[in-house]
Design a protein around this motif. Sequence first.
Motif, PDB file in Angstrom:
ATOM      1  N   SER A  83      52.409  59.291  86.920  1.00 51.91           N
ATOM      2  CA  SER A  83      52.873  60.583  86.419  1.00 51.91           C
ATOM      3  C   SER A  83      53.882  61.149  87.404  1.00 51.91           C
ATOM      4  CB  SER A  83      51.711  61.562  86.233  1.00 51.91           C
ATOM      5  OG  SER A  83      51.132  61.870  87.480  1.00 51.91           O
ATOM      6  N   TYR A  92      60.261  65.061  81.870  1.00 47.52           N
ATOM      7  CA  TYR A  92      61.686  64.780  82.006  1.00 47.52           C
ATOM      8  C   TYR A  92      62.500  65.996  81.564  1.00 47.52           C
ATOM      9  CZ  TYR A  92      61.731  64.143  76.925  1.00 47.52           C
ATOM     10  OH  TYR A  92      61.613  64.355  75.566  1.00 47.52           O
ATOM     11  N   VAL A 141      59.829  55.032  77.607  1.00 49.06           N
ATOM     12  CA  VAL A 141      58.372  54.991  77.712  1.00 49.06           C
ATOM     13  C   VAL A 141      57.796  53.904  76.810  1.00 49.06           C
ATOM     14  CG1 VAL A 141      56.232  56.260  77.310  1.00 49.06           C
ATOM     15  CG2 VAL A 141      58.183  57.415  78.383  1.00 49.06           C
ATOM     16  N   PHE A 162      54.846  61.395  81.685  1.00 48.57           N
ATOM     17  CA  PHE A 162      56.241  61.426  82.126  1.00 48.57           C
ATOM     18  C   PHE A 162      56.881  62.740  81.723  1.00 48.57           C
ATOM     19  CE2 PHE A 162      60.775  60.072  81.138  1.00 48.57           C
ATOM     20  CZ  PHE A 162      61.182  60.126  82.461  1.00 48.57           C
ATOM     21  N   TYR A 169      61.319  56.517  87.756  1.00 49.87           N
ATOM     22  CA  TYR A 169      59.947  56.375  87.251  1.00 49.87           C
ATOM     23  C   TYR A 169      59.679  54.953  86.762  1.00 49.87           C
ATOM     24  CZ  TYR A 169      55.602  58.019  85.008  1.00 49.87           C
ATOM     25  OH  TYR A 169      54.296  58.222  84.659  1.00 49.87           O
TER      26      TYR A 169
END
Length: 283
Positions: free
Chosen positions: A140, A64, A99, A62, A85
């Motif tokens: 991803s 960001y 996450v 991920f 996401y």
Amino acid sequence: MRTYSGIYILPFFLVTLLFSGCNQNGKNVSENDIKFNTIHVEKTYHLLENPENPNCNLQVKFIYPEKYTDAAVLSKIQKWFIYTYFGDQYQELPPQDAVNQYVEDYLRNYKSLEEDFRSELKFSGESPVGAWFSYYEMSSNEIMYNKGDLLSYTITYESYTGGAHGAHSTINEVLDLKNGEPVTEEDLFIDNYQDRLAEILVDQIAKQNQVSDPKELENMGFFSIEEIYPNGNFVVDDSGITYDFNEYEIAAYVVGTIHVPLPYTTIRHLLKNNSPISHLIDN
């Protein structure tokens, strides 16, 4: 829970290099002063915590936005990255917490199969339990364009939860860094653009598949060409707008994700004169 298909992220210095060239329309569009970070997680869990049993494998990469000159815009786009996401239930969390929570939820959902697995073991005897208990998910995102107050990114996802094959999808987003808002088709195109843009999309797909008559696409795994329509799933860059159509959206699974690049020269007549991407286009 939002689900997307997985690819690997280029290191940010490579992304910067890729996007540092001149605008293909001859305009000099500067890069945005925004910094990114990446969280990478890989987890495996075997049912009943026995390494001999089927397992799930979760991989997350991920990327960001971490720093930007406008703190209010940064907060908005961080939330949008997390929302697109992971899903709306995570968007108020900081990136690392989002996450962590997503991983925890995925593993908990997989562990909920353990009772069914125990029942399967009772009836299977010495026979191996079916592969439908083996799950995986790889996701991803990738920064596709980061210039001229525009930020385009793509989220890809691949998963398997039993059945004949895995699932794949691609989600595209464009953000306006002047206000932190997503850029939509309605922001870019003139009124009543849909039918004319659909014709251009069909013609481009036919060209990519080297057929002179778009109806021939229906013999190549595509559904009715009348079903090919702008879907809002696009990215922008210096040269044009690229649409993605996911599996089963306009064609059979075997065709896969369909990428349709539309140069600005092809769609200029449908674009508003004063839109978030106007400065990318020669008039």
